[in-house]
Motif scaffolding. Structure first.
Motif, PDB file in Angstrom:
ATOM      1  N   ASP A 194      27.574  -4.951  -6.426  1.00  0.00           N
ATOM      2  CA  ASP A 194      28.561  -4.041  -6.992  1.00  0.00           C
ATOM      3  C   ASP A 194      27.959  -3.268  -8.175  1.00  0.00           C
ATOM      4  OD1 ASP A 194      31.124  -3.023  -6.873  1.00  0.00           O
ATOM      5  OD2 ASP A 194      31.958  -4.472  -8.285  1.00  0.00           O
ATOM      6  N   GLU A 195      28.618  -2.192  -8.539  1.00  0.00           N
ATOM      7  CA  GLU A 195      28.326  -1.473  -9.793  1.00  0.00           C
ATOM      8  C   GLU A 195      26.878  -0.980  -9.901  1.00  0.00           C
ATOM      9  OE1 GLU A 195      31.083  -1.121 -11.234  1.00  0.00           O
ATOM     10  OE2 GLU A 195      32.259  -2.971 -11.335  1.00  0.00           O
ATOM     11  N   ARG A 208      27.108  -0.818  -3.390  1.00  0.00           N
ATOM     12  CA  ARG A 208      27.880   0.358  -3.754  1.00  0.00           C
ATOM     13  C   ARG A 208      27.016   1.579  -4.058  1.00  0.00           C
ATOM     14  NH1 ARG A 208      32.668  -0.554  -7.817  1.00  0.00           N
ATOM     15  NH2 ARG A 208      31.291   0.655  -9.176  1.00  0.00           N
ATOM     16  N   GLU A 220      34.509 -13.178  -5.119  1.00  0.00           N
ATOM     17  CA  GLU A 220      34.413 -12.075  -6.068  1.00  0.00           C
ATOM     18  C   GLU A 220      33.914 -12.628  -7.420  1.00  0.00           C
ATOM     19  OE1 GLU A 220      35.086  -8.527  -5.751  1.00  0.00           O
ATOM     20  OE2 GLU A 220      34.600  -8.987  -3.691  1.00  0.00           O
ATOM     21  N   LYS A 277      27.301  -9.056  -2.087  1.00  0.00           N
ATOM     22  CA  LYS A 277      27.920  -7.749  -2.300  1.00  0.00           C
ATOM     23  C   LYS A 277      27.391  -7.264  -3.647  1.00  0.00           C
ATOM     24  CE  LYS A 277      32.518  -5.978  -3.594  1.00  0.00           C
ATOM     25  NZ  LYS A 277      33.967  -6.199  -3.454  1.00  0.00           N
ATOM     26  N   ASP A 290      35.526   2.260  -4.738  1.00  0.00           N
ATOM     27  CA  ASP A 290      36.834   2.052  -5.371  1.00  0.00           C
ATOM     28  C   ASP A 290      37.805   3.170  -4.990  1.00  0.00           C
ATOM     29  OD1 ASP A 290      36.315  -0.319  -6.629  1.00  0.00           O
ATOM     30  OD2 ASP A 290      35.740   0.585  -8.535  1.00  0.00           O
TER      31      ASP A 290
HETATM   32  C1  GAL Z   1      34.849  -3.461  -8.277  1.00  0.00           C
HETATM   33  C2  GAL Z   1      34.619  -3.447  -6.782  1.00  0.00           C
HETATM   34  C3  GAL Z   1      35.696  -4.265  -6.123  1.00  0.00           C
HETATM   35  C4  GAL Z   1      35.697  -5.658  -6.707  1.00  0.00           C
HETATM   36  C5  GAL Z   1      35.789  -5.623  -8.209  1.00  0.00           C
HETATM   37  C6  GAL Z   1      35.639  -7.002  -8.806  1.00  0.00           C
HETATM   38  O1  GAL Z   1      33.863  -2.778  -8.947  1.00  0.00           O
HETATM   39  O2  GAL Z   1      34.606  -2.145  -6.274  1.00  0.00           O
HETATM   40  O3  GAL Z   1      35.491  -4.311  -4.720  1.00  0.00           O
HETATM   41  O4  GAL Z   1      34.526  -6.326  -6.288  1.00  0.00           O
HETATM   42  O5  GAL Z   1      34.805  -4.778  -8.751  1.00  0.00           O
HETATM   43  O6  GAL Z   1      35.643  -6.962 -10.194  1.00  0.00           O
END
Ligand code: GAL
Length: 726
Positions: free
Chosen positions: A371-372, A424, A272, A369, A440
């Motif tokens: 994200d955002e 996402r 992560e 992955k 989320d």
């Molecule tokens: C979120 C995401 C989570 C995790 C998290 C880390 O936006 O949905 O799965 O990756 O960020 O900060």
């Protein structure tokens, strides 16, 4: 000009405005017949395209080339409408289209939704967003709808389309009787409408129609037209574990040792934000404190058969090693003070991809992955932001996740290495991309609805697990994710392990192992996604024998007076099909039994082989240790041994091949190297597994593998679950 003259002119102009024909006050026609007739071009068998106005940026710009041969082998389909009833209009600021809809027709699709299936009678404003807010604000607002009559319509736009499926009434359309609300009966706030209308604020719209005799055919044509569904690397279908964001390389190695010690499979290890030396915005550079030797770390995991996946978001930190090279290609606004690259510009893609290849992929990282990429108005770039290519901020947002998937996928392809990861946000044209959507949002029921709806939109969904309020919830969520496109525990914040809820640890291990055993079945189902466009996880309404067309042609109708009764019965969002013959019925917290809607034909219990019913809705017991799985008559399911991870399962794997029910059955077992794109050049094999039942006696036959790839499967043991061979 004196004051009097000026006054006279004003009066004269005023009079002209009122009376002169052709002035701004002239009457514009507002009837359907004055809309443009859409002009349709056949672009593949059963696929038509039309456009009004200008060609604009669109999701299909990011699709792969259509799989024309596969479309040809499906044969042709009839154009589903009277072409004269298809209309379009450019009336600033909107471009719109109007397509006919029958009174009893149902409309499915419009992307990833956590609620419902039938979209008729509700307005959807499709916008890439986190989730919620309004109908259509979602991670994957795919502008594709499917009718239960067996056709699909795709609006190819990177703008935010609004859909009016069977809602809103033109004055000169087929209108239902007008009812006086005070005295009449049956007044409706949403009078029946005879069309689907869709519009964008833009200068043009492109529309595709996918024909078919059933919703599944329409979905298959759409998937194939986008390039076919992704075939993930085999390891992608194993178990994924994302560790806590502050984990170091040492923490990871300790955790991996625990998996082995406790006999839990592990295929992919997800890092992560904390693998980077700066995150939110992102540096994309390894943190030298937590990961002093990235190459050694990734290599050590690969030796254990484990693949590394890296989290990132697209926003570039001031301290990133690529910020200077990227700066000429970033937009006007920042996100969390990170600069936002304009990936419509090839040079911008190159900066990121070269960096990623050198520092991640060349040392063995398997994927990402992303994200955002969906955004929330409060933190994303505003709609008036500008980008160096001139692409509008709205369009950029609508396809940002999509273009990021595509550019990475193309780089992986250039390396002849398949990838599987997470993203996402997505849009149309995504079937060939090796990225699975997550959220989320954390509702278990909504997660299953999302999985079902994604199968109608050419995208994949994981009901990932993060944590749970009880051992019961923990095991139920594990059971669901084990029967999904990506089996993952995302412990980025909770720090949970699969064994974190002691009372159910064995049950959790069992269901993960069952999924591992099913790999030959699931991998073959993905091959069908790739070659035939059949979603490996799919809504019940896509099941053959479920849809109205088939019901009317061959099957027995449940309600002969209402040909749509059966379709409605099958509009379930809490169960789905996996591969050709398994019906998955997840169980939610608090349930000890559940209703399952069974299609026509006979259905059998996966665990015992006993018949459970057919063409009816049954109540089924759901003991905590088992997720209800039902198999269709004649279903053949190959299972391999439970293994610690997919990479360790090479050569001569023994198979248990199960047959359910009383019907003959056939299954095509697919195999290839599992990691490269060589299968596209023919390096694969298909082995036919066939069961013939004669005089109540089943007999199993295995054909020699067809194709140059030597199948990794060894001795086969037949297991006739229902009809015993003795
Ligand atoms: C979120 C995401 C989570 C995790 C998290 C880390 O936006 O949905 O799965 O990756 O960020 O900060």
């Amino acid at each position: 000009m004196n004051r009097l003259q000026r006054y006279a002119t004003t009066v004269w102009i005023g009079i002209t405005l009122v009376i002169a024909p052709g002035s701004a006050w002239a009457v514009q026609p507002t009837t359907i017949d004055k809309m443009e007739l859409l002009n349709w071009t056949k672009v593949a068998p059963g696929v038509w395209q039309s456009r009004i106005g200008a060609k604009e940026l669109a999701p299909l710009d990011y699709a792969d080339a259509p799989k024309i041969e596969a479309l040809e082998s499906m044969g042709d389909a009839a154009f589903p409408f009277d072409p004269k009833a298809t209309r379009g209009q450019i009336a600033a600021p909107h471009a719109s289209v109007r397509l006919p809809l029958e009174p009893s027709e149902k409309v499915y699709g419009l992307g990833l939704e956590f609620e419902g299936l039938n979209r008729r009678g509700q307005v959807y404003h499709l916008k890439v967003d986190h989730y919620g807010g309004f109908k259509g604000a979602t991670h994957a607002p795919v502008p594709f709808y499917i009718s239960n009559k067996g056709y699909g319509v795709f609006i190819n736009t990177a703008r935010r389309p609004s859909f009016y499926p069977g809602i809103s009434n033109r004055k000169d359309s087929h209108l239902p009787p007008v009812i006086d609300r005070t005295t009449g009966k049956g007044w409706s706030s949403k009078p029946l409408s005879d069309a689907v209308e869709a519009s964008v604020q833009g200068e043009g719209l492109e529309v595709f129609v996918f024909g078919g005799r059933s919703p599944l055919e329409a979905v298959r044509r759409y998937n194939l037209y986008c390039g076919g569904g992704v075939l993930p690397p085999r390891w992608g279908l194993g178990f994924w574990h994302r560790v806590h964001t502050r984990f170091s390389a040492e923490d990871v190695m300790n955790e991996v040792a625990e998996f082995a010690k406790r006999d839990f499979p592990l295929d992919v290890l997800g890092l992560e934000p904390g693998w980077q030396d700066f995150a939110y915005p992102c540096s994309f550079d390894w943190d030298k404190g937590r990961f002093p030797d990235p190459k050694g770390f990734v290599g050590a995991l690969r030796e254990r058969g484990i693949f590394v996946n890296l989290w990132e978001n697209p926003y570039i930190a001031p301290s990133s090693s690529i910020i200077d090279a990227m700066r000429p290609y970033t937009g006007s606004h920042t996100v969390w003070l990170g600069e936002v690259p304009d990936y419509t510009i090839p040079a911008a893609q190159k900066v990121l991809l070269d960096h990623h290849q050198k520092t991640h992929l060349d040392i063995g990282v398997s994927g990402y992955k992303f994200d955002e990429v969906d955004g929330v108005d409060n933190w994303l770039w505003p709609d008036h932001a500008t980008f160096p290519s001139g692409t509008s901020a709205i369009q950029m947002r609508q396809v940002y996740g999509l273009m990021i998937q595509k550019m990475h996928m193309d780089r992986f392809r250039a390396m002849n290495q398949r990838t599987y990861g997470l993203v996402r946000s997505s849009n149309g044209g995504a079937p060939p991309q090796g990225f699975v959507i997550y959220s989320d949002y954390y509702g278990h029921e909504g997660y299953i609805t999302a999985l079902v709806n994604c199968s109608l939109a050419g995208v994949l969904w994981t009901p990932e697990i993060r944590s749970a309020g009880s051992p019961e919830e923990w095991v139920r969520r594990f059971q669901s994710v084990a029967f999904s496109p990506l089996m993952m525990l995302n412990a980025w914040s909770s720090g949970k392990k699969p064994w974190s809820f002691e009372p159910v640890t064995d049950m959790v291990r069992d269901v993960i192992q069952l999924r591992m055993r099913l790999l030959p079945y699931v991998y073959s189902a993905f091959y069908d996604y790739n070659q035939k466009g059949i979603p490996p996880f799919r809504a019940m309404i896509l099941e053959a024998g479920f849809d109205t067309q088939e019901q009317m042609v061959g099957g027995a109708l449940h309600d002969a007076d209402n040909p749509y009764a059966e379709t409605r019965r099958l509009e379930s969002t809490d169960q789905y099909m996996m591969g050709p013959s398994i019906l998955v019925a997840p169980v939610f917290k608090g349930q000890t039994s559940r209703k399952v809607v069974l299609p026509n034909g006979d259905w059998y219990d996966f665990y015992s082989g006993a018949r459970v019913g057919g063409g009816e809705t049954i109540e089924i017991e759901a003991p905590l240790e088992r997720i209800p799985l039902l198999v269709k008559d004649g279903g053949i399911i190959p299972l391999m041994p439970a293994i610690p991870n997919v990479a360790s399962a090479q050569g001569d794997l023994p198979l248990e091949v199960r047959h359910y029910g009383k019907k003959n059955g056939v299954f095509h077992l697919y195999d290839d190297d599992g990691t490269t794109f060589d299968f596209e050049k023919g390096a694969f094999s298909l082995t036919e597994l066939r069961v013939t039942v004669q005089d109540g006696k089943p007999q199993g036959n295995v054909q020699q593998p067809q194709g140059p790839w030597p199948s990794r499967y060894g001795p086969i043991e037949w297991n006739f679950m229902t009809v015993k061979d003795k």
